[in-house]
Scaffold this motif. Structure first.
Motif, short mmCIF file in Angstrom:
data_model
loop_
_atom_site.label_atom_id
_atom_site.label_comp_id
_atom_site.label_asym_id
_atom_site.label_seq_id
_atom_site.Cartn_x
_atom_site.Cartn_y
_atom_site.Cartn_z
N PHE A 231 23.17 54.82 -1.73
CA PHE A 231 22.59 55.55 -0.90
C PHE A 231 22.48 55.33 0.55
O PHE A 231 22.42 55.89 1.49
CB PHE A 231 21.14 55.63 -1.52
N VAL A 232 22.49 53.72 0.61
CA VAL A 232 22.70 53.26 2.11
C VAL A 232 23.71 53.94 3.08
O VAL A 232 23.85 54.11 4.19
CB VAL A 232 22.77 51.73 2.24
N ASN A 233 24.91 54.17 2.39
CA ASN A 233 25.84 54.66 2.86
C ASN A 233 26.03 56.50 3.12
O ASN A 233 26.97 56.86 3.44
CB ASN A 233 27.44 54.51 2.43
N ARG A 234 24.99 56.85 2.49
CA ARG A 234 25.03 58.50 2.43
C ARG A 234 23.50 58.94 2.94
O ARG A 234 23.59 60.04 3.33
CB ARG A 234 24.88 58.93 0.80
N HIS A 235 22.72 58.08 3.52
CA HIS A 235 21.33 58.44 3.88
C HIS A 235 21.82 59.06 5.29
O HIS A 235 22.19 58.25 6.16
CB HIS A 235 20.53 57.51 3.78
N PRO A 236 21.05 60.24 5.71
CA PRO A 236 21.35 60.74 7.03
C PRO A 236 20.56 59.87 8.03
O PRO A 236 20.71 59.92 9.28
CB PRO A 236 20.50 62.14 6.80
N GLU A 237 19.28 59.09 7.76
CA GLU A 237 18.49 58.51 8.52
C GLU A 237 19.31 56.93 9.01
O GLU A 237 20.05 56.50 8.06
CB GLU A 237 17.21 58.11 8.01
N GLY A 238 19.12 56.43 10.06
CA GLY A 238 19.32 55.03 10.24
C GLY A 238 20.88 54.69 10.50
O GLY A 238 21.59 55.62 10.46
N THR A 239 20.99 53.44 10.90
CA THR A 239 22.38 52.93 11.20
C THR A 239 22.73 52.03 10.06
O THR A 239 22.03 51.11 9.63
CB THR A 239 22.39 52.05 12.36
N VAL A 240 23.98 52.15 9.48
CA VAL A 240 24.52 51.42 8.45
C VAL A 240 25.14 50.25 8.94
O VAL A 240 25.91 50.09 9.99
CB VAL A 240 25.75 52.25 7.62
N LEU A 241 24.61 49.03 8.33
CA LEU A 241 25.04 47.69 8.78
C LEU A 241 25.71 46.99 7.61
O LEU A 241 25.48 47.40 6.45
CB LEU A 241 23.85 46.77 9.26
N PRO A 242 26.41 45.90 7.69
CA PRO A 242 27.21 45.11 6.72
C PRO A 242 26.02 44.39 6.17
O PRO A 242 24.86 44.08 6.64
CB PRO A 242 28.24 44.18 7.48
N ALA A 243 26.18 44.48 4.88
CA ALA A 243 24.94 43.44 4.10
C ALA A 243 24.82 42.14 4.46
O ALA A 243 25.89 41.44 4.82
CB ALA A 243 25.50 43.49 2.40
N GLY A 244 23.52 41.93 4.58
CA GLY A 244 23.19 40.57 5.27
C GLY A 244 22.77 40.71 6.80
O GLY A 244 21.96 39.80 7.11
N GLN A 245 23.09 41.53 7.44
CA GLN A 245 22.47 41.86 8.87
C GLN A 245 20.89 42.14 8.79
O GLN A 245 20.29 42.20 9.86
CB GLN A 245 23.53 42.76 9.57
#
Length: 381
Positions: A231-245
């Motif tokens: 869902f983190v890569n499909r959600h319209p809100e926010g900026t996707v970051l690499p896991a850990g950031q």
């Protein structure tokens, strides 16, 4: 390779049992750390990467966790070296339960951890023919549905609220970053939202999602239900970051609620939060804890912050042979009362001793365990 004898110190382990089964390929380990305050109780995890040393560390955490919330069970943990998505999972689990029939449930009661589900707890009970062999069974079998109720995540948020208030950092309006959005993280996020906090980052194994102005937690929960970790890569809100950031975004409260050993010395130097709350077991190293303390960042220990699960487990332990289900509102109220009070006690003790909350909290737990060991003649009085 871990030398099991090198793990023994003044507290335990009392017993390490390594088991295997040729036909299924099952390999596993049970570590009973310290039973001075009661029978060994802790979760059983399934992962291809389980090691004796890892399970021993987690068993020790359980010793301190039970003592920290002043409940009368002992520290123990078990692990199975297997892929929890394998079609052979049930056969492996049954083989593991049979191999430990001498210890379960007389010395150790199985519970749920990474890789196991409520139905797996039911399988363990079935294999050993004993309702007392495991807790964490489905609600329709009389169990306490930990994941469905979200007891651990709820407790993390309650403990965070108490610790933040103690530090003069009201949770209402504070920015919270969560690593992990599984059983613990998603329930914590829901409770944080109810308490008025602003969740600015969440993450899964697929990546992280960051929105400085705040994410809509209800929308995240719905997206998780629909898409799982992705869902983190499909959600319209926010900026996707690499896991850990998500660990180093600008926030007031950071909650690592996924895996152990995620905050290293290097990461500790880059954390921007004022308060770190350990939702997962063992997410910060002792060196990282010292660095955070030197930077003025408080850390609420795992054995305090995520003890909501063990409080619920204590109710489940009482109900193992009962015909009645535990009363859910009582479970939640007890989690809130115990974890809030304990968070403040540990923070105050750390201030009084001039040390970290980990050292102060463990000192209080050690005192309770040592007293029990002395009363039973296990160490000199």
């Amino acid at each position: 390779m871990t030398d099991a004898l090198s793990l023994v110190d003044d507290w335990g382990p009392e017993k390490i049992v390594v088991v295997s089964h040729r036909r299924t390929g099952m390999k596993g380990v049970l570590v009973i750390d310290n039973t001075a305050r009661g029978v060994g109780k802790g979760g059983t995890r399934m992962s291809p990467h389980v090691t004796v040393g890892e399970v021993a560390r987690l068993a020790r955490v359980m010793t301190w966790k039970w003592a920290s919330v002043d409940l009368f069970y002992g520290g123990a943990k078990a692990g199975i070296v297997a892929d929890p998505t394998s079609p052979d999972k049930e056969a492996v689990l049954r083989a593991f339960a049979r191999a430990l029939s001498n210890e379960v449930p007389r010395e150790y009661v199985m519970g749920l951890d990474m890789g196991l589900t409520e139905n797996d707890a039911a399988v363990i009970q079935d294999e050993l023919g004993d309702r007392g062999a495991a807790v964490g069974t489905p609600e329709h079998l009389g169990g306490v549905a930990y994941d469905k109720l979200g007891v651990t995540g709820y407790g993390v948020a309650e403990a965070t609220d108490a610790a933040a208030r103690y530090l003069g950092l009201p949770l209402g309006g504070s920015r919270v970053a969560l690593q992990g959005f599984g059983a613990v993280g998603h329930a914590a996020a829901a409770r944080f939202a109810e308490l008025g906090a602003t969740v600015v980052a969440v993450s899964t194994a697929k990546g992280a999602l960051h929105e400085p102005n705040g994410l809509d937690v209800q929308a995240l929960l719905a997206a998780r239900e629909e898409h799982g970790d992705d869902f983190v890569n499909r959600h319209p809100e926010g900026t996707v970051l690499p896991a850990g950031q998500e660990l180093t975004v600008d926030c007031d409260v950071l909650v690592p609620a996924a895996l152990q050993d995620v905050i290293s010395d290097e990461t500790a130097h880059r954390i921007k939060a004022k308060l770190v709350v350990e939702g997962a077991n063992l997410p910060t190293s002792p060196q990282a804890q010292e660095i955070l303390a030197q930077r003025g960042i408080a850390v609420l220990p795992d054995f305090v912050a995520n003890a909501g699960g063990v409080v619920a487990a204590a109710f489940a332990m009482d109900a193992r042979y009962s015909g009645f289900r535990p009363h859910t509102p009582t479970i939640f109220q007890t989690i809130s009362d115990r974890l809030r009070a304990n968070a403040v006690v540990v923070m105050e003790e750390a201030k009084h001793r001039g040390t970290t909350p980990h050292i102060a909290g463990r000192g209080l737990a050690e005192e309770r365990v040592r007293t029990a060991m002395q009363s039973k003649g296990r160490v000199p009085r």
